[in-house]
Write an enzyme that holds these catalytic residues in place. Structure first.
Site, PDB file in Angstrom:
ATOM      1  N   ASP A 201       0.901  -1.147   0.000  1.00 25.46           N
ATOM      2  CA  ASP A 201       0.000   0.000   0.000  1.00 25.46           C
ATOM      3  C   ASP A 201       0.941   1.198   0.000  1.00 25.46           C
ATOM      4  OD1 ASP A 201      -1.437   2.280   0.928  1.00 25.46           O
ATOM      5  OD2 ASP A 201      -3.047   0.936   1.527  1.00 25.46           O
ATOM      6  N   HIS A 202       1.026   1.906  -1.125  1.00 24.89           N
ATOM      7  CA  HIS A 202       2.114   2.882  -1.245  1.00 24.89           C
ATOM      8  C   HIS A 202       1.996   4.024  -0.233  1.00 24.89           C
ATOM      9  CE1 HIS A 202      -0.707   5.202  -3.767  1.00 24.89           C
ATOM     10  NE2 HIS A 202       0.036   6.234  -3.527  1.00 24.89           N
ATOM     11  N   HIS A 264      -5.864   2.760   1.563  1.00 23.78           N
ATOM     12  CA  HIS A 264      -5.006   3.871   2.016  1.00 23.78           C
ATOM     13  C   HIS A 264      -5.576   4.549   3.271  1.00 23.78           C
ATOM     14  CE1 HIS A 264      -3.172   3.223  -1.757  1.00 23.78           C
ATOM     15  NE2 HIS A 264      -3.863   4.073  -2.497  1.00 23.78           N
TER      16      HIS A 264
HETATM   17  C1  BG6 Z   1      -4.012   4.937  -5.978  1.00 21.16           C
HETATM   18  C2  BG6 Z   1      -5.381   5.048  -6.593  1.00 21.16           C
HETATM   19  O1  BG6 Z   1      -3.910   3.789  -5.196  1.00 21.16           O
HETATM   20  O2  BG6 Z   1      -3.774   6.074  -5.158  1.00 21.16           O
HETATM   21  C3  BG6 Z   1      -5.503   6.331  -7.389  1.00 21.16           C
HETATM   22  O3  BG6 Z   1      -5.617   3.932  -7.430  1.00 21.16           O
HETATM   23  C4  BG6 Z   1      -5.151   7.516  -6.530  1.00 21.16           C
HETATM   24  O4  BG6 Z   1      -6.803   6.480  -7.918  1.00 21.16           O
HETATM   25  C5  BG6 Z   1      -3.799   7.299  -5.869  1.00 21.16           C
HETATM   26  O5  BG6 Z   1      -5.094   8.658  -7.372  1.00 21.16           O
HETATM   27  C6  BG6 Z   1      -3.486   8.390  -4.872  1.00 21.16           C
HETATM   28  O6  BG6 Z   1      -2.149   8.256  -4.491  1.00 21.16           O
HETATM   29  P1  BG6 Z   1      -1.289   9.529  -4.121  1.00 21.16           P
HETATM   30  O7  BG6 Z   1       0.021   8.981  -3.695  1.00 21.16           O
HETATM   31  O8  BG6 Z   1      -1.220  10.378  -5.347  1.00 21.16           O
HETATM   32  O9  BG6 Z   1      -2.042  10.196  -3.031  1.00 21.16           O
END
Ligand code: BG6
Length: 520
Positions: A201-202, A264
């Site tokens: 989960d990045h 997230h």
């Molecule tokens: C991803 C989603 O996991 O996270 C995207 O699939 C979203 O739709 C993105 O835009 C948001 O990530 P960050 O790091 O830009 O907040």
């Protein structure tokens, strides 16, 4: 606005121990789905930064795997991606050296017969570079290929659960509901031991997300007030100005709840709410996170609202509505916005509402956690007949900015010095990451890729956590699927979402905080 900037003293920073970073053992990183956007925009730039920072071993290889016959084109394309998305310099000799470790193997993911060839190619590279058998498989394909690839790796004897040499990273989405997540977990664990599995989960790779733990558990002053006796409510916002960016078919099946909230946002919530872990080891942290999720009772459908953006103006630009986006059903019922009210039924949080909202095409890009503290028991200053704009005493707020302008601000009341009366004005103590430490180029993947190569699972999801979160959200997903919304679109692009989300808070006498972002 009165703001006190919080600074890091250079002498303190220089005391922070330099070096001592862990470097993974030699290994081959095999990326399935290598011709996709994620590999080019995020993974390879992250690996290049690790190389620049001398955090990759000398003997390593990156093998891109996808269906198209790309050959040497692949490494050249990745170099371009590093320059375009990773701030790389095309003339940097490290970039050429880094690219010399990249190769490509064409394979149909769903054809078991092709995996023997891949295995032989990996053995060849292994021997040539003297790697010693360590492999990290990274699934960056469309999710429908996950189970097949895992089965094929298993059938070819490439998973080696009995040795400590092979691991697998699995991208989100991990399933699309409780049953599919369980089934996928079952298939994964039939081939890989749980200690080999890294569900990514990045958000957990973001510096400010990790700082949440440091903030809470490296500072003694917050713990005594971090509970229902002092905290009135918590808001978590993930607002994006972007739309679906050409990912219409994916998003049609996902929607905001599956795409961002279930994963997230639940990670953010768990870090705000968890009990102090006994150590920063994977097992301890994961156990405490799981306890938070397990303490959330099912969310009544009336406490969940959805929205979809229509056309509007975002940052001065006219943008089309969701239903007009490429490859989106013109009558789509998919939500691009979701808001929820939930409770955590444990001693720390009983009675404290947690409000969460996530939306695309919102007024501002801001991922922020706001902790609103209770008002003092007696507002003596409000009783005085003072005039002026700042007389209404506002509660203390702690805002944790995850992105952009990463930082933390605390709102307090202070007396206005020039006023002849006792006027109170909000002031901010603002800690800003960039001015304190300089801008970090990390995109979250650097830390997570490094940890996966090192075998550290602390920042990755465990199967129990994934299933607990799906169990919470599947009833809402099903209820929404069964009843198409009557009024979609229900918010203009460039606004803070549909009106019905305000009503969610009004019941608790609260309002969404829309003044998000840096206070200085
Ligand atoms: C991803 C989603 O996991 O996270 C995207 O699939 C979203 O739709 C993105 O835009 C948001 O990530 P960050 O790091 O830009 O907040």
């Amino acid at each position: 606005m009165a703001t006190i900037q919080m600074k890091v003293r250079p002498e303190d920073l220089s005391q922070v121990e330099k070096g001592g970073e862990r470097i993974p053992d030699p290994g081959i990183l095999v990326i399935f789905g290598a011709s996709g956007d994620l590999t080019k925009r995020k993974l390879l730039p992250a690996l290049y930064h690790l190389r620049q920072n001398k955090l990759l071993p000398a003997n390593f290889a990156i093998v891109g795997v996808a269906r198209r016959p790309l050959g040497d084109e692949f490494a050249a394309d990745m170099k371009e991606g590093i320059v375009e998305f990773g701030g790389g310099d095309a003339s940097d000799p490290i970039l050429d050296e880094f690219a010399s470790h990249i190769s490509y193997y064409a394979l149909k993911f769903d054809d078991p017969a092709e995996y023997a060839g891949l295995n032989a190619e990996l053995d060849r590279i292994d021997k040539e570079k003297n790697i010693g058998g360590r492999r990290l498989f990274y699934l960056a394909t469309a999710p429908e290929f996950f189970a097949g690839i895992i089965e094929n790796l298993g059938a070819q004897g490439m998973a080696q659960p009995e040795q400590n040499q092979v691991a697998i990273v699995i991208e989100k989405p991990f399933g699309h509901d409780l049953d599919s997540a369980r089934e996928l977990n079952h298939k994964v664990n039939a081939v890989f031991h749980e200690s080999q599995v890294f569900r990514i989960d990045h958000y957990l790779g973001k510096e400010t997300v990790q700082n949440l733990l440091v903030f809470r558990f490296a500072n003694g002053i917050f713990e005594p007030i971090w509970n229902r006796n002092f905290i009135d409510h918590v808001q978590i916002t993930v607002a994006e100005t972007l739309g679906v960016e050409g990912r219409g078919p994916f998003y049609e099946k996902a929607g905001a709840l599956r795409d961002v909230v279930q994963n997230h946002m639940m990670e953010l919530l768990s870090l705000v709410a968890l009990e102090p872990p006994s150590s920063f080891e994977a097992e301890s942290v994961r156990r405490e996170k799981l306890k938070v999720w397990q303490a959330i009772p099912s969310i009544p459908i009336l406490n969940a609202v959805r929205g979809q953006y229509g056309p509007g103006i975002v940052q001065g630009e006219h943008v089309i509505g969701y239903r007009d986006e490429e490859r989106v059903n013109p009558e789509s019922g998919t939500e691009t916005y979701a808001a929820l009210k939930l409770q955590i039924e444990n001693w720390r949080w009983a009675g404290v509402p947690f409000y969460m909202r996530a939306g695309k095409r919102m007024r501002k890009r801001a991922t922020e956690i706001t902790i609103q503290f209770k008002q003092p028991p007696l507002l003596i200053f409000n009783r005085m007949k003072s005039s002026g704009p700042c007389q209404e005493i506002q509660p203390n707020l702690l805002s944790i900015r995850i992105q952009p302008d990463e930082g933390i601000a605390l709102r307090m009341g202070a007396k206005v010095p020039t006023s002849s009366q006792m006027s109170v004005c909000p002031v901010y103590m603002d800690f800003d990451y960039e001015s304190a430490f300089g801008k970090s180029s990390a995109n979250g993947y650097e830390r997570l890729l490094l940890d996966a190569m090192l075998g550290d699972q602390t920042l990755f999801s465990h199967r129990d956590g994934v299933e607990t979160n799906w169990a919470l959200y599947t009833p809402i997903i099903e209820a929404w699927a069964a009843k198409k919304p009557e009024v979609f679109p229900n918010y203009f692009a460039g606004t803070w979402g549909p009106e019905c989300s305000d009503r969610l808070l009004e019941k608790g006498d609260h309002v969404w905080r829309n003044e998000l972002g840096r206070k200085a």
